[in-house]
Enzyme design. Structure first.
Site, PDB file in Angstrom:
ATOM      1  N   GLU A 306       0.820  -1.208   0.000  1.00 38.94           N
ATOM      2  CA  GLU A 306       0.000   0.000   0.000  1.00 38.94           C
ATOM      3  C   GLU A 306       0.858   1.264   0.000  1.00 38.94           C
ATOM      4  OE1 GLU A 306      -2.711  -0.649   3.329  1.00 38.94           O
ATOM      5  OE2 GLU A 306      -4.058  -1.750   2.002  1.00 38.94           O
ATOM      6  N   ASP A 385      -8.408  -9.077   3.537  1.00 35.46           N
ATOM      7  CA  ASP A 385      -8.212  -7.967   4.468  1.00 35.46           C
ATOM      8  C   ASP A 385      -9.357  -7.865   5.469  1.00 35.46           C
ATOM      9  OD1 ASP A 385      -7.254  -5.724   5.635  1.00 35.46           O
ATOM     10  OD2 ASP A 385      -7.565  -4.380   3.944  1.00 35.46           O
ATOM     11  N   GLU A 413     -12.811  -2.649  11.678  1.00 36.16           N
ATOM     12  CA  GLU A 413     -12.746  -1.846  10.452  1.00 36.16           C
ATOM     13  C   GLU A 413     -13.866  -2.174   9.458  1.00 36.16           C
ATOM     14  OE1 GLU A 413      -9.031  -2.168   8.437  1.00 36.16           O
ATOM     15  OE2 GLU A 413      -9.692  -0.985   6.723  1.00 36.16           O
TER      16      GLU A 413
END
Ligand code: GCW
Length: 827
Positions: A306, A385, A413
């Site tokens: 990332e 993820d 998240e």
């Protein structure tokens, strides 16, 4: 006077659970036990606490036992540093007790951190011994004894040895130096503020206590998207203060580092891991840190992921990168946690062979065996993820000679961001118990990992998480890292009793809700392995079905008019399934044996494909969404029955949270169902999708000042449209056309975070409700994330009644409305 005393007495007798609680004390409340329980334990707990050893964790244990017994039993233990012959609780490491209390004749073979609770009868005295190989273990044993008292387990005739499931049990924080937290939902950082360490470390101390109580022995205190400043001398001395604060709780500090530091911080021209100057830089930097923090746990490194720099800049391998740092850490006993979360976020989505799920294994397989022994490859539990459902990462099975850690995300998240109640332990257990069939033998993931890492992200909010129920996730993480064989039910039962008390109705309801919550969330977000159908390029919160498509991030589900799912087969797909051992690959490869829960993660199928359950894929998508939303509505009803059984403050706060979740689950249900209905063209066999009796779209109401606007993505609003107020005050009016009777009036509106609009609802000339839109949801946009619900219960309506909503915008917020729904009154 007499009556005041009687009143005070009564107050004292009221179970502590009924006093308002902020949640700050989490599962460590030590609330007074009811009379029967305290009578039982007052008999079993001796009056003396004999403490051997002056080590800080042993002293923490002494204090904890003193506070706990005082809180729960109303008794002050007498502190001694020797045995007097009277019965006592005895505290000390095995070495110390053998030397200083030889009459107890203790002998045991214990690994570091393991503890032993042992009742010894000697010379007419009863000694409840809490001992361990190291001082940290003594602390763990003390928490365990207190836990037994709090939940009603026996503490007589003890002989219990507890050994941790893994030696390294850490949490990672994604805290930034400015005090923000990446993916943190419980307020700002407890560590950092405005570019430096907070002045007061009281919270950090209390956090250390929480971590110790569940056996966590390390914490990294800055974001894996690391700021190089953490390796500057000024910051190192601040890190030292954190380490000093946590040491009495047996918690080591670790740091996230930036791989380019030799260049960006050290001023070298390169950060090539094979460059001798770089090797020397890491060594001297590490030596410098260890001079300040001699027991630093080590480093966490996110490289080549990332946008983070990594060894690929010099065509070096992950092993080159990990080892150069590992060798600097080695003399100090430190570890480097090298993250397996390496993937290309600019992948070509048009290439059907591309697959982000393959990335971890593709990156690390060839390097198996080339990592030093103080390198731990830290692997997210699934290959993508932290989605609502993923298979276990195949990399766990691939790495045999290399140490690996399982990374679990405690912060929610993709799991409702602590606004939705989702208990993650059942999900984690599926990953831990998953049989990798290495060499065709039973090999659960938990037997393959040597460390547990949880992404924790607690913050300054009073309840640490911003949601009382989310505390169970940190608790559960710690308990699982210690005992991966505990069941979800055991864990949540313990947590509930510790956190809310032993009232049987409360325990039953809360454990029931927690245990079903993951499936429920999956049902109304992304079932069948679709993953969380959220805005993956934005806030990862609200629903946005197509957000994962046609971009490089690789969270594709490839839903189109014909079918849905990623073909990850070895035969015709991306080959991801082939990364598993043959025993596992065989199961996933075939439609016959692939479990329904992961079908669309592994295969692309037509909507009419029939599942093992006998339903078609499309009907399952509809049904699960309706079922999920129904279940949350049920949680609200169940919770209401706990009024008076849980303290008022937490009762109210959890109630508000569940009410909100119930509303959001409907937003999700409608958005996902409508999207698939439109895309597949196949109607819901039960006729629910797209049909909402009692719902009146705001854009169909008679509007003054309000203007209809299309919402993006279209599925985020009912009828694809919202009305927004573009003047000082606007109204939307409808005429009730139903039967007379008691009704609940539900207003679906939008509450963005850059304004506080006001709303009023009138029936005729009577003001029925008034509210403000002041929530801090993570969006400024009118979409599913900001969609909110106001329920006005019990309104007596007659045909012809005029219902008028007045909206007053504020700041960037437009007092936007989606719809009004009029339903039979629930109560
Ligand atoms: O889940 C993703 C998050 C990023 C995070 C990244 C990671 C810290 O969206 O915020 O970055 O994973 O795990 O590194």
């Amino acid at each position: 006077m007499k009556s005041t005393l009687a009143f005070l007495f009564l107050l004292f007798l009221t179970p502590a659970a009924l006093h308002a609680e902020s949640g700050y004390n989490t599962w460590l409340r030590y609330a007074p036990l009811d009379n029967a329980a305290s009578a039982k334990y007052r008999e079993a707990v001796p009056s003396i606490l004999a403490v051997f050893g002056t080590q800080a964790p042993v002293q923490s244990a002494r204090q904890e036992l003193t506070d706990g017994v005082r809180g729960m039993l109303g008794r002050n233990l007498r502190q001694e540093s020797r045995l007097t012959g009277d019965s006592a609780i005895v505290l000390g490491t095995l070495d110390d007790l053998r030397k200083l209390a030889p009459q107890l004749s203790l002998a045991a073979d214990l690994v570091p951190d393991a503890y032993w609770l042992k009742t010894v009868q000697r010379d007419g005295g009863t000694f409840t011994v809490i001992t361990a190989q190291n001082d940290r273990g003594v602390l763990y044993g003390s928490f365990a004894l207190l836990r037994k008292i709090a939940i009603g387990d026996p503490i007589i005739n003890l002989d219990e040895k507890q050994t941790p499931g893994a030696a390294i049990r850490w949490v990672n924080h994604w805290d930034n130096i400015d005090g923000t937290i990446e993916r943190g939902y419980g307020g700002p950082s407890i560590f950092w503020e405005n570019g430096r360490l907070r002045e007061s470390l009281d919270r950090v101390r209390d956090y250390g206590r929480m971590l110790a109580s569940i056996g966590i022995n390390g914490v990294s205190i800055n974001n894996v998207n690391a700021n190089t400043r953490f390796l500057e001398p000024e910051l190192i001395s601040q890190v030292r203060r954190v380490a000093d604060t946590l040491r009495p709780w047996g918690v080591k500090v670790a740091l996230s580092i930036d791989f380019s530091s030799p260049r960006s911080l050290g001023g070298l021209s390169t950060f090539d891991p094979l460059d001798p100057g770089v090797v020397a830089w890491w060594k001297s930097k590490v030596d410098e840190i260890y001079r300040a923090v001699p027991d630093l746990g080590g480093f966490v490194l996110k490289a080549d992921s990332e946008g983070r720099l990594g060894p690929s800049a010099y065509k070096r391998t992950h092993a080159d990168a990990a080892n150069v740092i590992a060798r600097a850490l080695k003399p100090h006993g430190g570890f480097i946690f090298y993250r397996g979360f390496v993937y290309d976020n600019k992948m070509d989505w048009r290439n059907l062979k591309n697959d982000r799920a393959r990335a971890a294994d593709d990156n690390f397989r060839a390097l198996e065996g080339s990592f030093d022994d103080n390198v731990v490859i830290q692997i997210k539990h699934g290959p993508i993820d932290f989605q609502v459902r993923e298979p276990a990462s195949p990399l766990f099975g691939t790495l045999q000679k290399t140490k690996s850690a399982i990374e679990l995300q405690i912060t929610q998240e993709y799991m409702g961001q602590a606004r939705h109640l989702v208990f993650l332990v059942p999900m984690w257990k599926e990953a831990l118990d998953f049989d990798m069939r290495v060499r065709d033998r039973r090999t659960p993931v938990k037997s393959l990992v040597s460390a547990f890492v949880g992404v924790s992200n607690v913050g300054m909010s009073e309840s640490w998480f911003g949601n009382h129920m989310s505390q169970a996730n940190l608790y559960g993480f710690g308990r699982l890292a210690w005992s991966p064989d505990l069941t979800s039910r055991q864990i949540v039962d313990e947590w509930t009793r510790l956190t809310f008390g032993n009232d049987p109705a409360a325990v039953e309801t809360i454990t029931g809700i927690q245990l079903t919550s993951w499936r429920t969330y999956e049902n109304y977000t992304g079932p069948l392995g679709l993953q969380t159908l959220t805005d993956i390029v934005g806030n990862h919160y609200g629903v946005a079905v197509e957000a994962s498509e046609r971009n490089g991030w690789g969270q594709w589900h490839r839903a189109d008019e014909q079918g849905v799912g990623m073909n990850r087969t070895a035969a015709s797909g991306t080959g991801f399934i082939g990364q598993f051992s043959p025993g596992v690959a065989r199961i996933y490869e075939s439609l016959e044996t692939c479990p329904d829960d992961l079908l669309l993660f592994m295969h692309h199928v037509p909507y009419t494909h029939v599942l093992h359950s006998g339903k078609s894929v499309i009907q399952h998508i509809y049904d699960s969404h309706y079922e999920g939303a129904e279940t949350v509505a049920g949680y609200v009803r169940q919770w209401k029955a706990l009024r008076g059984r849980v303290d008022d403050r937490r009762y109210d706060e959890v109630y508000a949270q569940l009410e909100y979740q119930a509303g959001q689950s409907i937003v999700w249900r409608d958005a996902v169902s409508n999207w698939f209905r439109q895309t597949s063209g196949i109607p819901d066999a039960q006729g629910r999708v797209g049909r909402h009796p009692g719902r009146i779209e705001a854009e169909a109401m008679s509007l003054s000042g309000y203007v209809a606007r299309a919402v993006t993505p279209w599925e985020a609003a009912s009828g694809q449209t919202a009305v927004e107020c573009e003047t000082a005050t606007c109204t939307a009016t409808l005429r009730y056309a139903g039967e007379p009777g008691w009704r609940d009036v539900i207003v679906q509106y939008f509450d963005v975070n850059n304004g506080v609009s006001r709303f009023r609802l009138w029936v005729g000339s009577q003001l029925m409700s008034e509210w403000i839109a002041d929530d801090r949801v993570p969006t400024r946009r009118v979409d599913s994330s900001s969609s909110a619900r106001r329920v006005i219960p019990g309104v007596a309506l007659r045909p012809g009644d005029e219902i008028r909503i007045e909206g007053i915008p504020n700041g960037g917020e437009t007092a936007a409305l989606d719809y009004v729904e009029i339903a039979e009154a629930e109560n």
